[in-house]
Design a protein around this motif. Structure first.
Motif, PDB file in Angstrom:
ATOM      1  N   ASP A  83       0.694  -1.167  -0.118  1.00 53.30           N
ATOM      2  CA  ASP A  83       0.108   0.014  -0.043  1.00 53.30           C
ATOM      3  C   ASP A  83       0.915   1.193  -0.015  1.00 53.30           C
ATOM      4  O   ASP A  83       0.397   2.258  -0.592  1.00 53.30           O
ATOM      5  CB  ASP A  83      -0.909  -0.067   1.385  1.00 53.30           C
ATOM      6  N   ILE A  84       2.082   1.158   0.678  1.00 54.54           N
ATOM      7  CA  ILE A  84       2.901   2.467   0.686  1.00 54.54           C
ATOM      8  C   ILE A  84       3.562   2.719  -0.690  1.00 54.54           C
ATOM      9  O   ILE A  84       3.427   1.740  -1.667  1.00 54.54           O
ATOM     10  CB  ILE A  84       4.013   2.397   1.587  1.00 54.54           C
ATOM     11  N   PRO A  85       3.801   3.822  -1.065  1.00 52.42           N
ATOM     12  CA  PRO A  85       4.487   4.218  -2.185  1.00 52.42           C
ATOM     13  C   PRO A  85       5.965   3.599  -2.693  1.00 52.42           C
ATOM     14  O   PRO A  85       6.380   2.785  -1.907  1.00 52.42           O
ATOM     15  CB  PRO A  85       4.849   5.787  -2.150  1.00 52.42           C
ATOM     16  N   ARG A 125       9.813   9.140   1.602  1.00 57.06           N
ATOM     17  CA  ARG A 125      10.618  10.060   0.953  1.00 57.06           C
ATOM     18  C   ARG A 125       9.730  10.889   0.335  1.00 57.06           C
ATOM     19  O   ARG A 125       9.504  12.081   0.959  1.00 57.06           O
ATOM     20  CB  ARG A 125      11.355   9.022  -0.202  1.00 57.06           C
ATOM     21  N   GLU A 126       9.272  10.768  -1.134  1.00 60.12           N
ATOM     22  CA  GLU A 126       8.672  12.037  -1.501  1.00 60.12           C
ATOM     23  C   GLU A 126       7.228  12.184  -1.096  1.00 60.12           C
ATOM     24  O   GLU A 126       6.586  12.981  -1.127  1.00 60.12           O
ATOM     25  CB  GLU A 126       8.891  11.884  -3.282  1.00 60.12           C
ATOM     26  N   ASP A 127       6.486  11.142  -1.483  1.00 56.49           N
ATOM     27  CA  ASP A 127       5.093  10.912  -1.248  1.00 56.49           C
ATOM     28  C   ASP A 127       4.893  10.481   0.319  1.00 56.49           C
ATOM     29  O   ASP A 127       4.552   9.611   0.470  1.00 56.49           O
ATOM     30  CB  ASP A 127       4.405   9.897  -2.015  1.00 56.49           C
ATOM     31  N   GLN A 130       0.757   9.463   0.932  1.00 57.33           N
ATOM     32  CA  GLN A 130       0.389   8.223   0.566  1.00 57.33           C
ATOM     33  C   GLN A 130       0.884   7.203   1.497  1.00 57.33           C
ATOM     34  O   GLN A 130       0.519   6.127   1.856  1.00 57.33           O
ATOM     35  CB  GLN A 130       0.646   7.947  -0.812  1.00 57.33           C
ATOM     36  N   GLY A 131       2.118   7.405   1.780  1.00 57.46           N
ATOM     37  CA  GLY A 131       2.808   6.647   2.887  1.00 57.46           C
ATOM     38  C   GLY A 131       1.963   6.464   4.328  1.00 57.46           C
ATOM     39  O   GLY A 131       2.067   5.443   5.053  1.00 57.46           O
ATOM     40  N   PHE A 132       1.786   7.717   4.523  1.00 61.31           N
ATOM     41  CA  PHE A 132       1.082   7.777   5.702  1.00 61.31           C
ATOM     42  C   PHE A 132      -0.519   7.160   5.803  1.00 61.31           C
ATOM     43  O   PHE A 132      -0.954   6.675   6.780  1.00 61.31           O
ATOM     44  CB  PHE A 132       0.770   8.975   6.419  1.00 61.31           C
TER      45      PHE A 132
END
Length: 226
Positions: A83-85, A125-127, A130-132
């Motif tokens: 699910d994470i980037p 990192r960048e996204d 979406q990671g959270f």
């Protein structure tokens, strides 16, 4: 849970830790005291390898968040990874090894404050947004479980992140959202410029008309009257 706990001996991804552990056990059985010495050397070598990988993760990360994973099944952890980037990483490592890596990379020493207990680490990192999201979905899944998923803390730009800090951080727009916003602003510039240019003749004509109709005085006449 036993499988998840076993993964905590090294990085979650890959089976190097299990293979190294099997080799160490074999050395102890075959060589007695000499075999034990070899096993210890392998363990130390493995620790160095894990620390090296953790340092590489830190050097390319924007933020790191630690969360409890006690009671979380391996399939659910794998789902979180999906699910994470693509540029994010999910890692389970011993707190002692993570502390060591954090202290050897500039800007991450504050991780000492949340390297405690059952800990999985999310490298973002960048996204960030979406990671959270993937982590928050996991929290919802285990909200009523015997062992809920709690955030132990985080670190970003050399600062320790509390729960409130993390909430603010996860609201930041992603890189793609920022690019889209900038592109939209750039596209609006020609339109606004065209409207402004189009209005110039209209305003000029209105001014000339008012002067001709003596609704306003020319600048020179106004100056003479002053």
């Amino acid at each position: 849970m036993q499988r998840a706990a076993g993964a905590s001996r090294g990085l979650l991804r890959g089976g190097e830790a299990r293979r190294a552990g099997a080799g160490a056990t074999h050395a102890r059985r075959v060589g007695g005291r000499r075999g034990l010495h070899v096993a210890c050397a392998l363990t130390k070598e493995k620790k160095e390898e894990v620390v090296g990988k953790l340092k590489s993760e830190l050097e390319t990360s924007t933020a790191v968040v630690g969360f409890t994973f006690k009671g979380v099944s391996v399939p659910d952890l794998e789902k979180l990874r999906g699910d994470i980037p693509n540029d994010a990483s999910l890692v389970i490592a011993k707190n002692t090894l993570m502390k060591r890596a954090a202290n050897e990379v500039e800007g991450w020493s504050e991780m000492d404050k949340f390297c405690v207990g059952s800990n999985a680490f999310l490298f973002l990192r960048e996204d960030l947004k979406q990671g959270f999201k993937g982590l928050r979905d996991l929290q919802k899944e285990y909200k009523k479980a015997d062992f809920p998923v709690d955030l132990n803390g985080g670190c970003c730009d050399g600062d320790y992140l509390t729960e409130e800090d993390i909430k603010k951080l996860e609201k930041l727009p992603s890189k793609l959202e920022l690019i889209a916003k900038i592109a939209s602003m750039v596209n609006q510039v020609p339109t606004r410029l065209a409207v402004s240019v189009k209005q110039v003749p209209t305003k000029l004509a209105t001014g000339v008309k008012k002067i001709s109709e003596a609704e306003v005085e020319p600048a020179e006449q106004a100056a003479n009257n002053a």
